[in-house]
Motif scaffolding. Sequence first.
Motif, PDB file in Angstrom:
ATOM      1  N   ARG A  62       0.825  -1.205   0.000  1.00  0.00           N
ATOM      2  CA  ARG A  62       0.000   0.000   0.000  1.00  0.00           C
ATOM      3  C   ARG A  62       0.862   1.259   0.000  1.00  0.00           C
ATOM      4  N   VAL A  63       1.980   1.235   0.715  1.00  0.00           N
ATOM      5  CA  VAL A  63       2.893   2.378   0.703  1.00  0.00           C
ATOM      6  C   VAL A  63       3.454   2.576  -0.691  1.00  0.00           C
ATOM      7  N   ILE A  64       3.859   1.475  -1.316  1.00  0.00           N
ATOM      8  CA  ILE A  64       4.429   1.550  -2.659  1.00  0.00           C
ATOM      9  C   ILE A  64       3.393   2.079  -3.649  1.00  0.00           C
ATOM     10  N   SER A  65       2.141   1.617  -3.496  1.00  0.00           N
ATOM     11  CA  SER A  65       1.067   2.068  -4.373  1.00  0.00           C
ATOM     12  C   SER A  65       0.806   3.565  -4.206  1.00  0.00           C
ATOM     13  N   LEU A  66       0.787   4.026  -2.954  1.00  0.00           N
ATOM     14  CA  LEU A  66       0.556   5.450  -2.693  1.00  0.00           C
ATOM     15  C   LEU A  66       1.702   6.289  -3.235  1.00  0.00           C
ATOM     16  N   ALA A  67       2.936   5.804  -3.055  1.00  0.00           N
ATOM     17  CA  ALA A  67       4.101   6.542  -3.548  1.00  0.00           C
ATOM     18  C   ALA A  67       4.062   6.659  -5.069  1.00  0.00           C
ATOM     19  N   ASN A  68       3.736   5.564  -5.734  1.00  0.00           N
ATOM     20  CA  ASN A  68       3.664   5.596  -7.195  1.00  0.00           C
ATOM     21  C   ASN A  68       2.559   6.516  -7.675  1.00  0.00           C
ATOM     22  N   ALA A  69       1.422   6.504  -6.970  1.00  0.00           N
ATOM     23  CA  ALA A  69       0.302   7.377  -7.344  1.00  0.00           C
ATOM     24  C   ALA A  69       0.694   8.845  -7.197  1.00  0.00           C
ATOM     25  N   ALA A  70       1.406   9.165  -6.119  1.00  0.00           N
ATOM     26  CA  ALA A  70       1.837  10.544  -5.901  1.00  0.00           C
ATOM     27  C   ALA A  70       2.798  10.992  -6.995  1.00  0.00           C
TER      28      ALA A  70
END
Length: 255
Positions: A62-70
């Motif tokens: 989830r952290v990786i997903s949020l970072a990529n989205a940002a």
Amino acid sequence: MSQTVQRAIQVLGLIGEKPSSIEEVALFMGTHRSTALRTLQVLEAEQMVVRDSHNVFRLGRRVISLANAALENIDLRSVAAPFLTQLSHEVEHTIHLAMLEGDTVVYIDKREAKQAVRMYSRIGNTAPLHCTGVAKAIVAFLPLEDQQRIASGIDFVAHTDNTLANTDDYLADLRAIVERGYAIDHLEHEPWVNCIAAPVFEASGQVTGSVSITTTTLSCDYETLLTMVPQLFEASFGISREFGWTGNGPGNDQG
């Protein structure tokens, strides 16, 4: 509650830097093991961290997903992407894209060189303002009052013998950057790394980021790196023009 949230964010930062055990997290937090475990369990339940068979915690998907989205929502990154790829193909060295966030310069994209040599830079890391090409290429094109404010707040840590040591030398280097149109990191941050970097402008002429070519002393000598300035300008000017910039290049009006 605010302290709990703050601790959880700090723990994510720790684990992002290095996968950590419960004991390491407890030591970092300055709390008992059971308190650290509760924090980790909450983060684990939200898929922010994941533990392996040895009870070592790593960042979760989830952290990786949020970072990529940002990162995907940063316009500069998406606009610059094809130019970075093309530049990478042309020079075959490491390419960086950085942007200004407040008084901080952050790496937001990177194309790795073919040589398998690990460098300091990583997407999301901040670039030291006084000894990296990407940072100096941005600061040099800020208004003078902003340059002076930033310079006054720098701790001029000497990473190498070539690192700029004081405010006067730093401001003089920024003036030289404006005159030639690009910044140089000649063994200033790491004793085996050279870099050239050029600014990226918005339509208003305001600097918003920078592009760099970074080489190791083993893969390319300093003089050869300087011959790549035209390719660097082609990329930085191309990105700038995608934002509507109509400037004339180095030594001229940047607006």
